[in-house]
Design a protein around this motif. Structure first.
Motif, PDB file in Angstrom:
ATOM      1  N   ASP A 130       0.824  -1.217   0.000  1.00 45.15           N
ATOM      2  CA  ASP A 130       0.000   0.000   0.000  1.00 45.15           C
ATOM      3  C   ASP A 130       0.858   1.267   0.000  1.00 45.15           C
ATOM      4  OD1 ASP A 130      -2.371  -1.365  -0.076  1.00 45.15           O
ATOM      5  OD2 ASP A 130      -2.770  -1.206   2.073  1.00 45.15           O
ATOM      6  N   VAL A 185      -3.376   6.095  -0.158  1.00 45.14           N
ATOM      7  CA  VAL A 185      -3.593   5.286   1.045  1.00 45.14           C
ATOM      8  C   VAL A 185      -4.704   5.886   1.898  1.00 45.14           C
ATOM      9  CG1 VAL A 185      -2.560   4.511   3.218  1.00 45.14           C
ATOM     10  CG2 VAL A 185      -1.242   4.373   1.103  1.00 45.14           C
ATOM     11  N   LYS A 188      -8.120   5.385   0.385  1.00 47.18           N
ATOM     12  CA  LYS A 188      -8.513   3.984   0.521  1.00 47.18           C
ATOM     13  C   LYS A 188      -9.061   3.723   1.924  1.00 47.18           C
ATOM     14  CE  LYS A 188      -6.636  -0.727   0.303  1.00 47.18           C
ATOM     15  NZ  LYS A 188      -5.423  -1.549   0.036  1.00 47.18           N
TER      16      LYS A 188
END
Length: 216
Positions: A130, A185, A188
């Motif tokens: 990630d 990130v 998300k």
């Protein structure tokens, strides 16, 4: 719905002796904020405005002089251990132990949060992917660039899958590629209904991803 994090009339005063006189420095003065579940909330202000002091009170490093903090519907104090298990924190100047390799550092964090050994490898691999460090897992931390260390610090803050993520100046001194990775990130995490409270002094950066912001 009730706020996930609520700060009411929060103040922090520091005292020092100067020229044989006791002086009071007010770092935070009667601050009130409400941060709701699933939002990215930006806390803006110039250096010295009290952003870091506020975050240090929210994570329990400092005791407020006055005011209250409510988190997950419960009163928060520095001794609120179970509440702390549900938060992640990345300080502005995060110290990373240089004698560890990247994966060793995250394994250490897994041990701190009592994460089962059976799931550690996948969790670490997913986090490194990630944050863009999937090819650096055996690299010594001392050999990472400043941006890579920042990404590793973020991975560490996410190791316990926190419901609330507190970031102190997460984008400072980073190049555009690292910035874009961190934005991805955070967005998300928002899609996963996580809550992010981040401080910054750069409006142009936080306005790209934040739902709301406050200026101090």
């Amino acid at each position: 719905s009730a706020p996930l994090l609520e700060i009411k009339n929060l103040s922090k005063k520091f005292y020092r002796i100067h020229m044989l006189r006791k002086e009071c420095i007010t770092a935070v003065n009667e601050l009130s904020l409400q941060i709701h579940r699933g939002e990215i909330f930006a806390f803006l202000g110039p250096n010295g405005a009290g952003k870091t002091t506020t975050i240090n009170m929210v994570v329990g490093f400092l005791r407020p002089t006055s005011g209250t903090i409510t988190m997950f519907g419960l009163p928060f104090t520095p001794k609120s251990v179970e509440t702390k298990r549900r938060i992640g924190y990345l300080p502005e100047s995060a110290y990373l132990p240089t004698h560890y390799r990247v994966f060793e550092f995250l394994e250490f964090y897994c041990e701190l949060f009592l994460i089962a050994k059976a799931v550690r490898k996948k969790k670490i691999d997913d986090l490194l992917n990630d944050v863009g460090l999937e090819h650096q897992h055996k690299k010594w931390i001392k050999d990472l660039s400043m941006g890579q260390k920042r990404c590793l610090g973020l991975a560490g803050a996410l190791i316990n899958d926190p419901d609330l993520l507190l970031l102190d100046e997460p984008t400072v001194y980073l190049d555009p590629l690292i910035l874009e990775k961190i934005r991805t990130v955070l967005l998300k995490l928002k899609q996963q209904n996580k809550t992010i409270f981040m401080s910054s002094h750069i409006l142009s950066e936080v306005e790209k991803i934040s739902d709301r912001y406050a200026i101090i």
